[in-house]
Design an enzyme around this catalytic site. Structure first.
Site, PDB file in Angstrom:
ATOM      1  N   LYS A 170      33.661  78.246 -83.842  1.00  0.00           N
ATOM      2  CA  LYS A 170      33.402  79.648 -84.222  1.00  0.00           C
ATOM      3  C   LYS A 170      33.885  80.602 -83.139  1.00  0.00           C
ATOM      4  O   LYS A 170      34.404  81.671 -83.433  1.00  0.00           O
ATOM      5  CB  LYS A 170      31.906  79.866 -84.482  1.00  0.00           C
ATOM      6  CG  LYS A 170      31.467  79.270 -85.801  1.00  0.00           C
ATOM      7  CD  LYS A 170      30.068  79.718 -86.169  1.00  0.00           C
ATOM      8  CE  LYS A 170      29.666  79.133 -87.512  1.00  0.00           C
ATOM      9  NZ  LYS A 170      28.260  79.354 -87.836  1.00  0.00           N
TER      10      LYS A 170
ATOM     11  N   LYS B 230      35.851  71.063 -93.521  1.00  0.00           N
ATOM     12  CA  LYS B 230      34.598  71.023 -94.281  1.00  0.00           C
ATOM     13  C   LYS B 230      34.611  72.091 -95.378  1.00  0.00           C
ATOM     14  O   LYS B 230      35.162  73.165 -95.184  1.00  0.00           O
ATOM     15  CB  LYS B 230      33.463  71.299 -93.289  1.00  0.00           C
ATOM     16  CG  LYS B 230      32.083  71.241 -93.833  1.00  0.00           C
ATOM     17  CD  LYS B 230      31.070  71.689 -92.788  1.00  0.00           C
ATOM     18  CE  LYS B 230      31.005  73.197 -92.663  1.00  0.00           C
ATOM     19  NZ  LYS B 230      29.829  73.711 -91.980  1.00  0.00           N
TER      20      LYS B 230
ATOM     21  N   LYS C  19      30.707  77.786 -96.590  1.00  0.00           N
ATOM     22  CA  LYS C  19      30.478  79.047 -97.291  1.00  0.00           C
ATOM     23  C   LYS C  19      31.323  80.195 -96.746  1.00  0.00           C
ATOM     24  O   LYS C  19      31.586  81.144 -97.452  1.00  0.00           O
ATOM     25  CB  LYS C  19      29.033  79.554 -97.264  1.00  0.00           C
ATOM     26  CG  LYS C  19      27.980  78.807 -96.553  1.00  0.00           C
ATOM     27  CD  LYS C  19      26.655  79.541 -96.617  1.00  0.00           C
ATOM     28  CE  LYS C  19      25.508  78.628 -96.270  1.00  0.00           C
ATOM     29  NZ  LYS C  19      25.442  78.280 -94.841  1.00  0.00           N
TER      30      LYS C  19
END
Ligand code: TYM
Length: 332
Positions: free
Chosen positions: A112, A197, A200
């Site tokens: 991130k 992955k 969302k």
């Protein structure tokens, strides 16, 4: 009785990965066999750029979807993280036990942080300390088990390490939790890029099946899934990740093992078609129930109110004990 705790971030629309990796097991297994708490971790959603109005919307939607997926407030505790102050109270104590090196080693932080830096933005300090708050979530309730998808195992390991260290330094205070993973679909991959992955926060959403996608959208996404070159249908996660992902999804939705399912197909087309239908069928009751629940926002609010009350009563004694153990005087 075994205590189970798990959480989910209201940072985007929930995906098939969330459902197969975590939510379905919470509803079908965990809440019936253990004393279970499930938390919409809205404070964690503040660790990256966010829009307040969207966060409010997503917190409600995530709660509603958890109920739609089958969480039953009669048998489990469902609540919002920000409604129970014990999480942040404990998080600070754990920041005094964890180290910055441990935080910087976290894979999710590295990913991130790299993405955020690419965009030229600065990092919120809370992104670095995220795993400590997550440890507090778990340890505040003395959870024995944490049912999550594979991507969260490193964070649960950290919670274990912090619990052990705290107990060694200050006396036994916390249960030491362990991860539980689903037997299949512990890591559902993006249908357009099976090396990533299914998440969302995906930019385009093309490779992500959302729980509220219309059946035709689900079919389209699965039929367009990127598969590997070759014709034979075999289960090999390393060499044929796209195919393996479809077989994992089919196994999770329709039953059977991915290896034995592979033997029943001689074309990618038939596999995709069956997988698409299996996903549509698994999601149908969730969408239907979600629609019903949306008509009754007062019910959802009531669930959160009761859930927070129950959660507070469970967390407070453990967190108070941690305050005393670490050397803080009780309030006079
Ligand atoms: P989050 O919100 O990213 O995901 C919620 C749960 O869904 C699982 N999951 C997946 N499983 C399989 N395949 C996928 N593609 C997939 N995507 C998500 C996650 O593993 C998770 O179990 N840090 C956590 C939230 C959290 C938490 C906690 C979890 C905060 N505090 C305490 C457990 C205990 C997270 O970001 O999950």
């Amino acid at each position: 009785m075994t205590r189970v705790f798990s959480g989910i971030q209201p940072t985007g629309h929930l995906t098939l990965g969330n459902y197969l990796g975590a939510m379905r097991r919470w509803a079908e297994v965990d809440q019936h066999r253990a004393d279970s708490l499930f938390c919409v971790v809205d404070l964690h959603a503040l660790t990256v750029d966010h829009d307040p109005a969207r966060l409010r919307r997503l917190s409600r939607q995530t709660t509603t979807l958890l109920l739609a997926a089958g969480l039953d407030p009669e048998v489990c505790t469902l609540f919002l993280q920000s409604h129970v102050d014990e999480h942040t109270r404990l998080s600070y104590l754990l920041e005094c036990v964890a180290t910055d090196g441990e935080m910087r080693r976290m894979i999710q932080y590295k990913e991130k942080a790299a993405k955020q830096r690419e965009r030229g933005g600065s990092l919120r300090l809370s992104l670095l300390t995220y795993p400590v708050l997550m440890a507090a979530d778990i340890l505040a309730y003395g959870a024995d088990e944490v049912p999550v998808g594979e991507d969260q195992t490193q964070h649960v390991e950290l919670a274990r390490d912090v619990a052990v260290r705290f107990n060694q330094r200050y006396g036994h205070t916390f249960a030491v939790p362990r991860t539980t993973l689903p037997p299949v679909a512990a890591r559902v991959m993006n249908l357009q890029d099976p090396t990533r992955k299914m998440g969302k926060s995906d930019e385009t959403g093309a490779g992500v099946v959302y729980l509220l996608d219309e059946p035709d959208v689900v079919r389209k996404k699965v039929l367009r899934a990127v598969t590997d070159s070759g014709r034979e249908v075999v289960y090999d996660r390393g060499a044929r990740p796209g195919l393996a992902n479809l077989l994992d999804i089919l196994a999770a939705c329709a039953g059977g093992s991915p290896e034995s399912l592979a033997a029943g197909y001689d074309s990618y087309g038939a596999l995709k078609k069956d997988t698409a239908e299996a996903v549509v069928e698994v999601l149908r009751p969730v969408r239907d129930r979600h629609r019903e629940l949306c008509a009754d926002p007062a019910y959802v609010e009531g669930v959160l109110r009761d859930g927070a009350e129950k959660a507070r009563a469970l967390a407070r004694p453990t967190v108070d004990a941690a305050y005393r153990a670490i050397g803080l005087l009780p309030p006079v």
